[in-house]
Design a protein around this motif. Structure first.
Motif, mmCIF file in Angstrom:
data_model
loop_
_atom_site.group_PDB
_atom_site.id
_atom_site.type_symbol
_atom_site.label_atom_id
_atom_site.label_comp_id
_atom_site.label_asym_id
_atom_site.label_seq_id
_atom_site.Cartn_x
_atom_site.Cartn_y
_atom_site.Cartn_z
ATOM 1 N N ASP A 7 0.792 -1.233 0.000
ATOM 2 C CA ASP A 7 0.000 0.000 0.000
ATOM 3 C C ASP A 7 0.826 1.286 0.000
ATOM 4 O O ASP A 7 0.307 2.366 0.236
ATOM 5 C CB ASP A 7 -0.961 0.014 1.179
ATOM 6 N N ASP A 21 -2.952 5.855 -1.315
ATOM 7 C CA ASP A 21 -4.112 6.743 -1.201
ATOM 8 C C ASP A 21 -3.723 8.205 -1.395
ATOM 9 O O ASP A 21 -4.547 9.020 -1.791
ATOM 10 C CB ASP A 21 -4.795 6.578 0.155
ATOM 11 N N GLU A 55 -3.047 11.195 -12.798
ATOM 12 C CA GLU A 55 -3.999 10.276 -12.178
ATOM 13 C C GLU A 55 -3.873 10.445 -10.669
ATOM 14 O O GLU A 55 -2.807 10.228 -10.097
ATOM 15 C CB GLU A 55 -3.684 8.840 -12.600
ATOM 16 N N ASP A 57 -6.130 9.103 -8.259
ATOM 17 C CA ASP A 57 -6.584 7.956 -7.472
ATOM 18 C C ASP A 57 -5.941 6.687 -8.018
ATOM 19 O O ASP A 57 -6.358 6.151 -9.035
ATOM 20 C CB ASP A 57 -8.103 7.837 -7.520
ATOM 21 N N VAL A 58 -4.908 6.227 -7.314
ATOM 22 C CA VAL A 58 -4.253 4.977 -7.708
ATOM 23 C C VAL A 58 -4.405 3.926 -6.620
ATOM 24 O O VAL A 58 -3.627 2.984 -6.539
ATOM 25 C CB VAL A 58 -2.753 5.206 -8.058
ATOM 26 N N SER A 59 -5.441 4.079 -5.808
ATOM 27 C CA SER A 59 -5.689 3.126 -4.722
ATOM 28 C C SER A 59 -5.979 1.715 -5.258
ATOM 29 O O SER A 59 -5.824 0.738 -4.532
ATOM 30 C CB SER A 59 -6.825 3.604 -3.830
ATOM 31 N N TYR A 60 -6.373 1.602 -6.526
ATOM 32 C CA TYR A 60 -6.645 0.291 -7.114
ATOM 33 C C TYR A 60 -5.367 -0.551 -7.240
ATOM 34 O O TYR A 60 -5.432 -1.764 -7.456
ATOM 35 C CB TYR A 60 -7.298 0.438 -8.489
ATOM 36 N N LEU A 61 -4.204 0.066 -7.058
ATOM 37 C CA LEU A 61 -2.937 -0.674 -7.121
ATOM 38 C C LEU A 61 -2.602 -1.402 -5.830
ATOM 39 O O LEU A 61 -1.648 -2.168 -5.783
ATOM 40 C CB LEU A 61 -1.792 0.282 -7.472
ATOM 41 N N LYS A 62 -3.379 -1.161 -4.776
ATOM 42 C CA LYS A 62 -3.110 -1.815 -3.492
ATOM 43 C C LYS A 62 -3.254 -3.324 -3.631
ATOM 44 O O LYS A 62 -4.116 -3.818 -4.355
ATOM 45 C CB LYS A 62 -4.115 -1.361 -2.433
ATOM 46 N N SER A 63 -2.427 -4.020 -2.890
ATOM 47 C CA SER A 63 -2.549 -5.477 -2.822
ATOM 48 C C SER A 63 -2.656 -5.876 -1.353
ATOM 49 O O SER A 63 -2.109 -5.229 -0.488
ATOM 50 C CB SER A 63 -1.359 -6.161 -3.481
ATOM 51 N N GLU A 64 -3.386 -6.906 -1.129
ATOM 52 C CA GLU A 64 -3.646 -7.360 0.260
ATOM 53 C C GLU A 64 -2.474 -8.117 0.807
ATOM 54 O O GLU A 64 -1.757 -8.792 0.248
ATOM 55 C CB GLU A 64 -4.897 -8.231 0.291
#
Length: 64
Positions: A7, A21, A55, A57-64
């Motif tokens: 993150d 974020d 860009e 909002d690159v929060s979609y790049l987070k991995s769990e």
């Protein structure tokens, strides 16, 4: 771009570690493989040069 701990990412200008974020990514309009992550302070200094897209909002790049 190297994601750190799932993150975080390193600012390509000042090398600070920032949360995804809070990251901004500059990319070239005609080269989708080019992406430079920037913190807010560096983005204020650099701006968005001609031929680049921002860009926020690159929060979609987070991995769990």
């Amino acid at each position: 771009m190297n994601i750190i701990d799932g993150d975080k990412i390193e600012c390509s200008r000042c090398e600070d570690i920032i949360l995804l974020d809070d990251a901004n990514v500059l990319g070239k309009r005609h080269n989708r493989t080019y992406a430079k992550p920037l913190c807010d302070d560096c983005l204020k200094k650099v701006g968005v040069p001609r031929g680049y897209e921002l860009e926020r909002d690159v929060s979609y790049l987070k991995s769990e």
